[in-house]
Design a protein around this motif. Structure first.
Motif, PDB file in Angstrom:
ATOM      1  N   ASP A  86       0.861  -1.177   0.000  1.00 22.90           N
ATOM      2  CA  ASP A  86       0.000   0.000   0.000  1.00 22.90           C
ATOM      3  C   ASP A  86       0.894   1.223   0.000  1.00 22.90           C
ATOM      4  O   ASP A  86       1.955   1.219   0.605  1.00 22.90           O
ATOM      5  N   LYS A  87       0.486   2.294  -0.690  1.00 20.85           N
ATOM      6  CA  LYS A  87       1.232   3.545  -0.687  1.00 20.85           C
ATOM      7  C   LYS A  87       0.342   4.637  -0.135  1.00 20.85           C
ATOM      8  O   LYS A  87      -0.840   4.703  -0.475  1.00 20.85           O
ATOM      9  N   TYR A  88       0.915   5.461   0.707  1.00 19.93           N
ATOM     10  CA  TYR A  88       0.180   6.624   1.192  1.00 19.93           C
ATOM     11  C   TYR A  88       1.176   7.665   1.707  1.00 19.93           C
ATOM     12  O   TYR A  88       2.339   7.362   1.937  1.00 19.93           O
ATOM     13  N   SER A  89       0.695   8.882   1.860  1.00 24.93           N
ATOM     14  CA  SER A  89       1.528   9.966   2.390  1.00 24.93           C
ATOM     15  C   SER A  89       1.236  10.115   3.865  1.00 24.93           C
ATOM     16  O   SER A  89       0.109  10.426   4.234  1.00 24.93           O
ATOM     17  N   PRO A  90       2.223   9.869   4.724  1.00 21.41           N
ATOM     18  CA  PRO A  90       1.976  10.022   6.157  1.00 21.41           C
ATOM     19  C   PRO A  90       1.666  11.476   6.497  1.00 21.41           C
ATOM     20  O   PRO A  90       2.349  12.378   6.037  1.00 21.41           O
ATOM     21  N   LYS A  91       0.657  11.665   7.288  1.00 22.58           N
ATOM     22  CA  LYS A  91       0.252  13.022   7.646  1.00 22.58           C
ATOM     23  C   LYS A  91       1.031  13.504   8.868  1.00 22.58           C
ATOM     24  O   LYS A  91       1.287  12.730   9.786  1.00 22.58           O
ATOM     25  N   PRO A  92       1.403  14.796   8.883  1.00 24.08           N
ATOM     26  CA  PRO A  92       2.083  15.319  10.068  1.00 24.08           C
ATOM     27  C   PRO A  92       1.128  15.386  11.255  1.00 24.08           C
ATOM     28  O   PRO A  92       0.016  15.880  11.118  1.00 24.08           O
ATOM     29  N   MET A  93       1.534  14.853  12.380  1.00 25.93           N
ATOM     30  CA  MET A  93       0.730  14.892  13.604  1.00 25.93           C
ATOM     31  C   MET A  93       1.628  14.611  14.804  1.00 25.93           C
ATOM     32  O   MET A  93       2.750  14.140  14.652  1.00 25.93           O
ATOM     33  N   SER A  94       1.107  14.912  15.969  1.00 27.62           N
ATOM     34  CA  SER A  94       1.855  14.641  17.191  1.00 27.62           C
ATOM     35  C   SER A  94       1.652  13.173  17.575  1.00 27.62           C
ATOM     36  O   SER A  94       0.780  12.486  17.021  1.00 27.62           O
ATOM     37  N   VAL A  95       2.425  12.691  18.532  1.00 30.36           N
ATOM     38  CA  VAL A  95       2.313  11.306  18.989  1.00 30.36           C
ATOM     39  C   VAL A  95       0.923  11.068  19.590  1.00 30.36           C
ATOM     40  O   VAL A  95       0.312  10.020  19.348  1.00 30.36           O
ATOM     41  N   GLU A  96       0.404  12.055  20.325  1.00 29.38           N
ATOM     42  CA  GLU A  96      -0.919  11.917  20.936  1.00 29.38           C
ATOM     43  C   GLU A  96      -2.002  11.786  19.861  1.00 29.38           C
ATOM     44  O   GLU A  96      -2.916  10.959  19.982  1.00 29.38           O
ATOM     45  N   GLU A  97      -1.892  12.591  18.798  1.00 32.14           N
ATOM     46  CA  GLU A  97      -2.867  12.515  17.719  1.00 32.14           C
ATOM     47  C   GLU A  97      -2.779  11.161  17.011  1.00 32.14           C
ATOM     48  O   GLU A  97      -3.798  10.583  16.635  1.00 32.14           O
ATOM     49  N   ALA A  98      -1.556  10.651  16.843  1.00 38.20           N
ATOM     50  CA  ALA A  98      -1.375   9.341  16.214  1.00 38.20           C
ATOM     51  C   ALA A  98      -2.002   8.250  17.068  1.00 38.20           C
ATOM     52  O   ALA A  98      -2.645   7.332  16.546  1.00 38.20           O
ATOM     53  N   ALA A  99      -1.855   8.365  18.407  1.00 36.25           N
ATOM     54  CA  ALA A  99      -2.459   7.377  19.304  1.00 36.25           C
ATOM     55  C   ALA A  99      -3.987   7.424  19.201  1.00 36.25           C
ATOM     56  O   ALA A  99      -4.650   6.390  19.183  1.00 36.25           O
ATOM     57  N   GLU A 100      -4.547   8.638  19.108  1.00 34.94           N
ATOM     58  CA  GLU A 100      -6.001   8.766  18.952  1.00 34.94           C
ATOM     59  C   GLU A 100      -6.460   8.163  17.623  1.00 34.94           C
ATOM     60  O   GLU A 100      -7.474   7.488  17.557  1.00 34.94           O
ATOM     61  N   GLN A 101      -5.670   8.407  16.570  1.00 37.72           N
ATOM     62  CA  GLN A 101      -6.054   7.903  15.249  1.00 37.72           C
ATOM     63  C   GLN A 101      -5.958   6.380  15.174  1.00 37.72           C
ATOM     64  O   GLN A 101      -6.829   5.740  14.605  1.00 37.72           O
ATOM     65  N   ILE A 102      -4.925   5.818  15.756  1.00 38.43           N
ATOM     66  CA  ILE A 102      -4.774   4.355  15.715  1.00 38.43           C
ATOM     67  C   ILE A 102      -5.917   3.685  16.479  1.00 38.43           C
ATOM     68  O   ILE A 102      -6.412   2.631  16.084  1.00 38.43           O
ATOM     69  N   THR A 103      -6.374   4.331  17.548  1.00 36.72           N
ATOM     70  CA  THR A 103      -7.505   3.806  18.315  1.00 36.72           C
ATOM     71  C   THR A 103      -8.803   3.940  17.513  1.00 36.72           C
ATOM     72  O   THR A 103      -9.578   2.990  17.428  1.00 36.72           O
TER      73      THR A 103
END
Length: 179
Positions: A125-142
């Motif tokens: 899969d290809k995608y462009s990682p979005k800029p975010m903080s670690v907390e935002e990444a944790a919220e998104q993964i959840t």
């Protein structure tokens, strides 16, 4: 933004001081960490020439400019316009670098089968990682219910991977390499 004014060969009027402070304060809106920026403004008069020299030191930028004219107010206008253009250009360069750093990342799923068989990549899969903080990444993964997420850490300005641990906590992989 910390601004230091130095006046040479003339005594400025209170109106000129106020005007200069107001004009240079406007530069703060273009700087990412304006609180840490140091601005040194030297205004001087040589015969009929009104000269301004400015040096800006901020986190990721060092900018200097020099202007002169027959009127100190117009010299201040000219140099602030020049600095504003330089700061905007530097800011755009930083954005472009950040955008380039967050370019496409390819993710693959590697399948390990029984011994004797060849391992292969079954999916990519290809995608462009979005800029975010670690907390935002944790919220998104959840929210997305992923096992892991590759993202551009906006604080460290690097590609990082956050993953779910078996106990429900998160793990973070930071390769420590800037792109």
């Amino acid at each position: 933004m910390n601004i230091a004014f130095y006046f040479k060969n003339f005594e400025p009027s209170p109106g000129l001081r106020e005007y200069a402070a107001k004009r240079f304060d406007k530069l703060a809106k273009y700087m990412p960490n304006a609180d840490n920026a140091e601005v040194v403004v030297t205004l001087l008069v040589e015969k009929t020439r009104q000269i301004a020299d400015v040096v800006i030191d901020a986190d990721a930028m060092h900018i200097s400019a020099h202007e002169r004219s027959d009127d100190m107010y117009s010299t201040i206008d000219m140099i602030t316009d020049k600095l504003e253009a330089q700061v905007r250009k530097m800011r755009e360069k930083m954005k472009d670098r950040r955008k380039a750093a967050s370019s496409d990342v390819t993710m693959g799923v590697v399948s390990f089968t029984d011994e004797g068989k060849v391992h292969s990549i079954e999916e990519s899969d290809k995608y462009s990682p979005k800029p975010m903080s670690v907390e935002e990444a944790a919220e998104q993964i959840t929210a997305m219910k992923y096992e892991f997420l590759v993202f551009f850490n906006s604080e460290a300005e690097r590609i990082n991977v956050i993953y779910k641990r078996k106990n429900g906590d998160f793990g973070l992989i930071d390769p420590g390499v800037s792109l």
